[in-house]
Design a protein around this motif. Structure first.
Motif, mmCIF file in Angstrom:
data_model
loop_
_atom_site.group_PDB
_atom_site.id
_atom_site.type_symbol
_atom_site.label_atom_id
_atom_site.label_comp_id
_atom_site.label_asym_id
_atom_site.label_seq_id
_atom_site.Cartn_x
_atom_site.Cartn_y
_atom_site.Cartn_z
ATOM 1 N N ALA A 74 -17.541 9.478 25.902
ATOM 2 C CA ALA A 74 -18.665 10.023 25.144
ATOM 3 C C ALA A 74 -20.019 9.670 25.753
ATOM 4 O O ALA A 74 -20.926 9.236 25.055
ATOM 5 N N LEU A 75 -20.162 9.850 27.056
ATOM 6 C CA LEU A 75 -21.470 9.637 27.685
ATOM 7 C C LEU A 75 -22.342 10.857 27.417
ATOM 8 O O LEU A 75 -21.844 11.959 27.232
ATOM 9 N N TYR A 76 -23.670 10.648 27.418
ATOM 10 C CA TYR A 76 -24.577 11.782 27.216
ATOM 11 C C TYR A 76 -24.656 12.550 28.533
ATOM 12 O O TYR A 76 -25.170 12.017 29.525
ATOM 13 N N PRO A 77 -24.148 13.793 28.566
ATOM 14 C CA PRO A 77 -23.951 14.475 29.854
ATOM 15 C C PRO A 77 -25.248 14.780 30.603
ATOM 16 O O PRO A 77 -25.262 14.808 31.821
ATOM 17 N N GLN A 78 -26.334 14.986 29.864
ATOM 18 C CA GLN A 78 -27.554 15.405 30.553
ATOM 19 C C GLN A 78 -28.419 14.222 30.954
ATOM 20 O O GLN A 78 -29.462 14.397 31.556
ATOM 21 N N MET A 79 -27.993 13.007 30.615
ATOM 22 C CA MET A 79 -28.789 11.827 30.962
ATOM 23 C C MET A 79 -28.163 11.112 32.164
ATOM 24 O O MET A 79 -26.953 11.111 32.330
ATOM 25 N N ARG B 84 -22.958 0.660 28.134
ATOM 26 C CA ARG B 84 -23.798 1.142 27.048
ATOM 27 C C ARG B 84 -23.572 0.305 25.794
ATOM 28 O O ARG B 84 -24.488 0.075 25.012
ATOM 29 N N PRO C 13 -23.254 11.593 34.484
ATOM 30 C CA PRO C 13 -21.831 11.322 34.232
ATOM 31 C C PRO C 13 -20.885 12.238 35.018
ATOM 32 O O PRO C 13 -19.827 11.806 35.458
ATOM 33 N N ALA C 14 -21.284 13.504 35.201
ATOM 34 C CA ALA C 14 -20.403 14.444 35.890
ATOM 35 C C ALA C 14 -20.125 14.020 37.334
ATOM 36 O O ALA C 14 -19.135 14.429 37.927
ATOM 37 N N TYR D 243 -30.273 4.166 26.237
ATOM 38 C CA TYR D 243 -30.581 5.005 25.069
ATOM 39 C C TYR D 243 -30.661 4.200 23.764
ATOM 40 O O TYR D 243 -31.582 4.369 22.974
ATOM 41 N N ASN E 35 -28.430 6.698 29.950
ATOM 42 C CA ASN E 35 -27.283 6.473 29.083
ATOM 43 C C ASN E 35 -27.250 5.025 28.618
ATOM 44 O O ASN E 35 -27.075 4.748 27.428
#
Lengths: 299, 361
Positions: free
Chosen positions: B84-89, B145, B130-131, B97, B94
């Protein structure tokens, strides 16, 4: 001598040739419009026709953007007596921009919030709503243009740009909502829960996590909504009746009405109409294909 | 900070997910909720996190009841199975946050992020998204995190299940080390009994929404409270034989096997099940009062050991773990020797351990 690589190379060449032909066929009307809009009057009807003008001129664009209908002036004899379409071009352009942005803004805000609610909260009918909304989009707009018109009469909004904004919201919202719903469903709820545990409020979760993740969906829905609103003719024709409030699509048709069709002017108007959408597409398509959402959860 | 769960119930409509869960997780212990899928362990963890409503009962962190507290007011951190990482950060965003939404000064956030990234050896990845990370790297970011905020309670929902086997073994050790460094109470959910055994201070074995046994790894392995725990813990799984208690011995067909001294008080004639781990059995040369005769039906080489499957009757097979050098042939007639000390006895009807009863009495 024919080597092993000859046939694969030929195959690729044939494929590229085919692609070039298709691309050219698709682009031809646009190229032709651009070419005609840049030709001096003398060359527009020249035989044989030329795709690339021998001499280029920007007089058509100048006429449109400064609101001057040139053939009356150059002709001398037939001085214009009433208003001419070219005088209104910039006005119509602004009208189109207003209704397009207005309806898109409303559609996107409402559909994003609706989709979020449909995917994250439990209530009766939440699974059926998106499909019904899609069904609504499948009904041809000619069917509800007159009921809507009667409603606008009641609301005293006829011949008002607001009537177009609402009309376009009616046709774009259902599809935008369905699109956003499909998109929001693919956003894993764990990333929202992670943000909640990290200390974010519901609003912060929506603004910092959901919206950026849903951005490609929002862009896709916006492009759809803008294209529909920008290109609409029917609503503009029915709801608006003063020259001041026309939108581009209906307004440009007025170039035909009269004894003389100024093709150079008409084509310049068409090109100017196409440019905003073309720019929009080029600017945003990167976001449409970007590998969004990837990597958030196990990939 | 200790975590007290008192008579916790959870139901969705008519379906009961958790029934009267009563547990106390002592401060700074590594506690594992262990059970097969659908046993309610993740639901319980989510209730501790505040992500799931409690149908009945109460949860206390220390002296404070947290039933009605939002997740963000509980000072917990959670590692999700899917990361559940924030994909756009970026990794940096991350990690930071949680501190950022708590309005921590930027300089402090930077310091904390870099410190945690160094510990987890992901400091070279801080500007990636993350990607662009591998599964193991994402896992570390998710862990980072959670660590960066210094939570009172650390919750982990099967964090290793998406990793390959080798990485999982490495991460097991690391998680244990982080737990010791962090000094927080850790609640860990897994269905993997080996993970539970190797990492935990305490294990709560769950089945069908009910806590079957809560104790140290040694206790749940050495003194299983019932048939479910006995069968779930240990690999290869425990052998079970059905029979009756016959004046201090266990009668199965013609044979009468020995029972541990603790079983002396068990009523004569009771229908019972005995359980013996394959490691506690051996193959003996000759028949005797403490052995069952049978024929070898399968031999599996596990590496340093061999697992021998012996048919002792038409329907009953027993697994025996022997040294890899042992010469055992398929179809060979053998005798399986029982050691009274390692036999577990259960009531066939209630499935509860009769030895545990005896211990209590």
């Amino acid at each position: 001598m024919i080597t092993d690589k000859f046939w694969p190379a030929m195959k690729m060449a044939a494929l590229y040739l085919l692609l070039c032909i298709v691309t050219f066929a698709v682009c031809f009307p646009l190229i032709w419009a651009l070419s005609t809009s840049l030709k001096p009057k003398s060359e527009i009807f020249a035989t044989p026709p030329t795709l690339i003008p021998h001499s280029t001129t920007f007089e058509n664009y100048e006429a449109l953007l400064s609101g001057r209908q040139q053939y009356y002036q150059s002709g001398g004899a037939g001085q214009a007596t009433g208003p001419t379409p070219a005088q209104f071009f910039t006005r119509w352009f602004v009208n189109s921009v207003i209704v397009t942005l207005g309806s898109t803004l409303i559609s996107i805000v409402v559909s994003t919030l609706a989709a979020y609610s449909l995917t994250r909260f439990r209530y009766w009918g939440r699974s059926a709503i998106p499909y019904f909304s899609l069904l609504g989009y499948m009904v041809p707009s000619i069917i509800f243009v007159f009921p809507l018109f009667l409603m606008m009469v009641r609301l005293e909004l006829t011949d008002n740009l607001l009537s177009l904004v609402f009309g376009y919201v009616c046709i774009t919202l259902p599809f935008c909502m369905w699109l956003m719903w499909a998109f929001m469903r693919s956003i894993p709820i764990e990333i929202e829960e992670a943000a909640l545990i990290d200390g974010a409020s519901r609003y912060q979760v929506f603004a910092n996590v959901v919206l950026p993740t849903a951005l490609p969906g929002i862009i896709a829905a916006s492009i759809f909504s803008m294209i529909v609103s920008w290109n609409d003719y029917l609503f503009g024709r029915v709801f608006i009746n003063s020259l001041d409030n026309l939108t581009l699509t209906v307004g440009v048709m007025l170039f035909f009405e009269g004894t003389h069709v100024d093709w150079g002017l008409l084509m310049a108007a068409s090109v100017l109409m196409t440019v905003p959408m073309a720019i929009l597409f080029m600017a945003l398509q990167r976001h449409l294909v970007a590998g969004f959402g990837a990597g958030a959860v196990k990939g | 900070m200790d975590v007290k769960l008192q008579r916790i119930n959870k139901s969705f409509g008519n379906v009961s997910i958790l029934k009267d869960v009563d547990l106390v997780f002592p401060s700074r212990k590594f506690v594992t909720l262990l059970g097969p899928s659908g046993c309610g362990k993740t639901t319980l963890l989510r209730m501790i996190a505040g992500l799931e409503d409690i149908s009945a009962g109460s949860i206390h962190f220390g002296d404070r009841e947290v039933n009605k507290l939002a997740p963000r007011d509980r000072n917990i951190a959670m590692v999700f199975q899917s990361y559940a990482l924030y994909p756009q950060m970026t990794v940096r965003r991350n990690l930071g946050y949680g501190l950022r939404v708590r309005k921590t000064p930027e300089a402090e956030i930077d310091g904390a992020v870099v410190r945690v990234a160094r510990i987890l050896e992901i400091d070279h990845l801080l500007d990636r998204k993350p990607a662009q990370l591998s599964g193991g790297q994402r896992q570390r970011v998710a862990l980072g995190r959670a660590m960066v905020r210094k939570p009172d309670i650390f919750l982990m929902d099967e964090p290793l299940s998406n990793l390959d086997a080798k990485l999982r073994v490495t991460m097991r050790g690391e998680l244990r080390r982080f737990h010791l460094d962090l000094n927080a109470t850790t609640v860990y959910v897994t269905h993997d009994q080996l993970e539970a055994m190797t990492m935990s201070d305490l294990i709560a074995v769950m089945h069908k929404g009910v806590v079957q046994q809560f104790g140290t790894p040694e206790e749940v392995y050495g003194r299983p409270a019932n048939l479910f725990v006995a069968g779930f813990i240990g690999s290869p799984p425990m052998n079970f034989l059905e029979g009756t208690i016959d004046s201090g011995r266990f009668r199965i067909g013609e044979a009468a096997l020995p029972l541990p001294p603790l079983a002396d008080g068990i009523a004569h004639g009771l229908d019972a099940v005995i359980g013996v781990r394959p490691q506690d059995l051996n193959l003996v040369a000759s028949a005797g009062p403490n052995a069952l005769a049978g024929r070898v039906s399968l031999v599996e080489l596990l590496g340093s050991e061999k697992l021998v499957e012996v048919m002792v009757s038409d329907r009953t097979r027993i697994s025996v773990q022997v040294r890899a050098e042992s010469q055992v042939g398929l179809g060979e007639n053998v005798h399986v020797g029982f050691d009274a000390q390692s036999v577990h006895v259960f009531d066939k009807r209630t499935e509860q351990s009769l030895l545990a009863e005896a211990t209590k009495a």
